[in-house]
Design a protein around this motif. Sequence first.
Motif, short mmCIF file in Angstrom:
data_model
loop_
_atom_site.label_atom_id
_atom_site.label_comp_id
_atom_site.label_asym_id
_atom_site.label_seq_id
_atom_site.Cartn_x
_atom_site.Cartn_y
_atom_site.Cartn_z
N HIS A 1 -114.61 -55.76 -93.67
CA HIS A 1 -115.55 -55.14 -92.73
C HIS A 1 -115.44 -55.66 -91.30
O HIS A 1 -116.11 -55.14 -90.41
N GLY A 2 -114.64 -56.69 -91.09
CA GLY A 2 -114.49 -57.25 -89.76
C GLY A 2 -114.99 -58.69 -89.70
O GLY A 2 -115.90 -59.07 -90.44
N PRO A 3 -114.40 -59.52 -88.83
CA PRO A 3 -114.72 -60.95 -88.77
C PRO A 3 -116.20 -61.27 -88.63
O PRO A 3 -116.67 -62.27 -89.17
N VAL A 4 -116.96 -60.44 -87.91
CA VAL A 4 -118.37 -60.75 -87.69
C VAL A 4 -119.13 -60.86 -89.01
O VAL A 4 -120.04 -61.69 -89.14
N TRP A 5 -118.75 -60.06 -90.01
CA TRP A 5 -119.46 -60.11 -91.29
C TRP A 5 -119.09 -61.37 -92.07
O TRP A 5 -119.92 -61.92 -92.79
N ARG B 1 -100.81 -55.03 -92.37
CA ARG B 1 -100.84 -55.52 -90.99
C ARG B 1 -102.27 -55.55 -90.45
O ARG B 1 -102.66 -56.50 -89.76
N ALA B 2 -103.07 -54.53 -90.78
CA ALA B 2 -104.45 -54.49 -90.30
C ALA B 2 -105.25 -55.66 -90.87
O ALA B 2 -106.06 -56.29 -90.17
N VAL B 3 -105.01 -55.97 -92.14
CA VAL B 3 -105.73 -57.08 -92.77
C VAL B 3 -105.25 -58.41 -92.20
O VAL B 3 -106.05 -59.33 -91.99
N GLU B 4 -103.96 -58.52 -91.93
CA GLU B 4 -103.44 -59.74 -91.29
C GLU B 4 -104.10 -59.95 -89.92
O GLU B 4 -104.46 -61.08 -89.57
N ASP B 5 -104.26 -58.87 -89.17
CA ASP B 5 -104.89 -58.98 -87.85
C ASP B 5 -106.34 -59.45 -87.97
O ASP B 5 -106.81 -60.26 -87.16
N ARG B 6 -107.05 -58.93 -88.98
CA ARG B 6 -108.43 -59.36 -89.17
C ARG B 6 -108.51 -60.82 -89.59
O ARG B 6 -109.40 -61.56 -89.17
N LEU B 7 -107.56 -61.23 -90.43
CA LEU B 7 -107.54 -62.63 -90.84
C LEU B 7 -107.26 -63.54 -89.65
O LEU B 7 -107.91 -64.59 -89.49
N ASP B 8 -106.33 -63.14 -88.79
CA ASP B 8 -106.03 -63.93 -87.59
C ASP B 8 -107.26 -64.03 -86.70
O ASP B 8 -107.59 -65.12 -86.20
N ALA B 9 -107.97 -62.92 -86.53
CA ALA B 9 -109.18 -62.93 -85.69
C ALA B 9 -110.27 -63.81 -86.32
O ALA B 9 -110.99 -64.52 -85.61
N TYR B 10 -110.38 -63.78 -87.64
CA TYR B 10 -111.39 -64.58 -88.33
C TYR B 10 -111.09 -66.07 -88.21
O TYR B 10 -111.97 -66.88 -87.89
N VAL B 11 -109.83 -66.45 -88.45
CA VAL B 11 -109.46 -67.87 -88.33
C VAL B 11 -109.66 -68.35 -86.91
O VAL B 11 -110.17 -69.46 -86.67
N THR B 12 -109.30 -67.53 -85.93
CA THR B 12 -109.50 -67.89 -84.52
C THR B 12 -110.98 -68.10 -84.22
O THR B 12 -111.36 -69.08 -83.55
N ALA B 13 -111.82 -67.21 -84.74
CA ALA B 13 -113.27 -67.34 -84.52
C ALA B 13 -113.82 -68.61 -85.18
O ALA B 13 -114.68 -69.29 -84.61
#
Length: 319
Positions: free
Chosen positions: A242-246, A301-313
């Motif tokens: 659902h996105g890093p914020v969740w 790729r979309a899930v990898e991008d979300r994982l990268d954004a989550y780890v960064t956050a």
Amino acid sequence: MNHEGTATVRPSTLAWVGRHLEAGERVVGAEALHGGITAEMRRLVIGARDGRTRDLVLRSYVDPFYLENAEDGLIGEAGALTLLAGTGVPAPSLVAVDPTAAQCAYPSLLMTHLAGRTVLDDRGVEARVRLLARQLVAIHAVRPAERPGEYTTLTTADTVVVPKGGDADVWAAAIEVIRRPAPPYEGRYLHRDFQPGNVLFDVPSSHPEGARITGVIDWAGPCWGPADLDVAHCSVNLALLHGPVWGLGFAGAYEEAGGVLAASGSERLYWRVRDALAASEEVRSVSQPWREAGRTELTTRAVEDRLDAYVTALMDAPG
């Protein structure tokens, strides 16, 4: 419902199932259940002489890759379902188990079928997150007379897979976090794979905010460990779905529901980062069932991008 023929279940396994049915019952249909990774799941339609039917679920370890751990997984699941029968946690009831394939074609477990369905879409996610948090608190409140084995983690600093395009410095810092010894913790009964794909909901079509949980499934890995680990696992799944914020907000929802997490920020970060980095090795295997369930936009790729954004956050979060 379009039934696949009962021939999709091997004759020896069908015979074993038959020995655990009520008098006059027989298997009249079988349907593949999708979404699992490690085992083959089938819903069996059980017919009685008077025409009534009921459903059971058969889990069988068929893939040679997963057979090595089938016995431990099925014994653990059988123990969990037996334990949870005396609690308010909505888990299936155990019917029978053959962990070594002594009578079945493959190591298998037979259990009751629970109403409801998995819900992976974004609509109504806020309400479901609150329900997930409350349910996880209830699981962690279970006090078994005999503790299951201690949790294990397979991911190491050397097995992490940095996503393409990921910030190398951020990921290097995250990897350093899990090089540290695990923090001390107060043990809890863990599901170990608690996430939206293993929770069944009843969701009114006209009012998704009125959802309720009808079941928690896939009890193959119960163990004893920190509540933070189950929370971290659900968090990263929410972030990818659902996105890093969740994912970032789930720990707060868990605490609002009465759950207790590690006292210090560094301890919490350790568990969150550990499970997030574990997900880096499984992006392809977890995203495929989500696409099969209708989330076609969740490419690898979309899930990898979300994982990268989550780890960064996680690494950017204060304290």
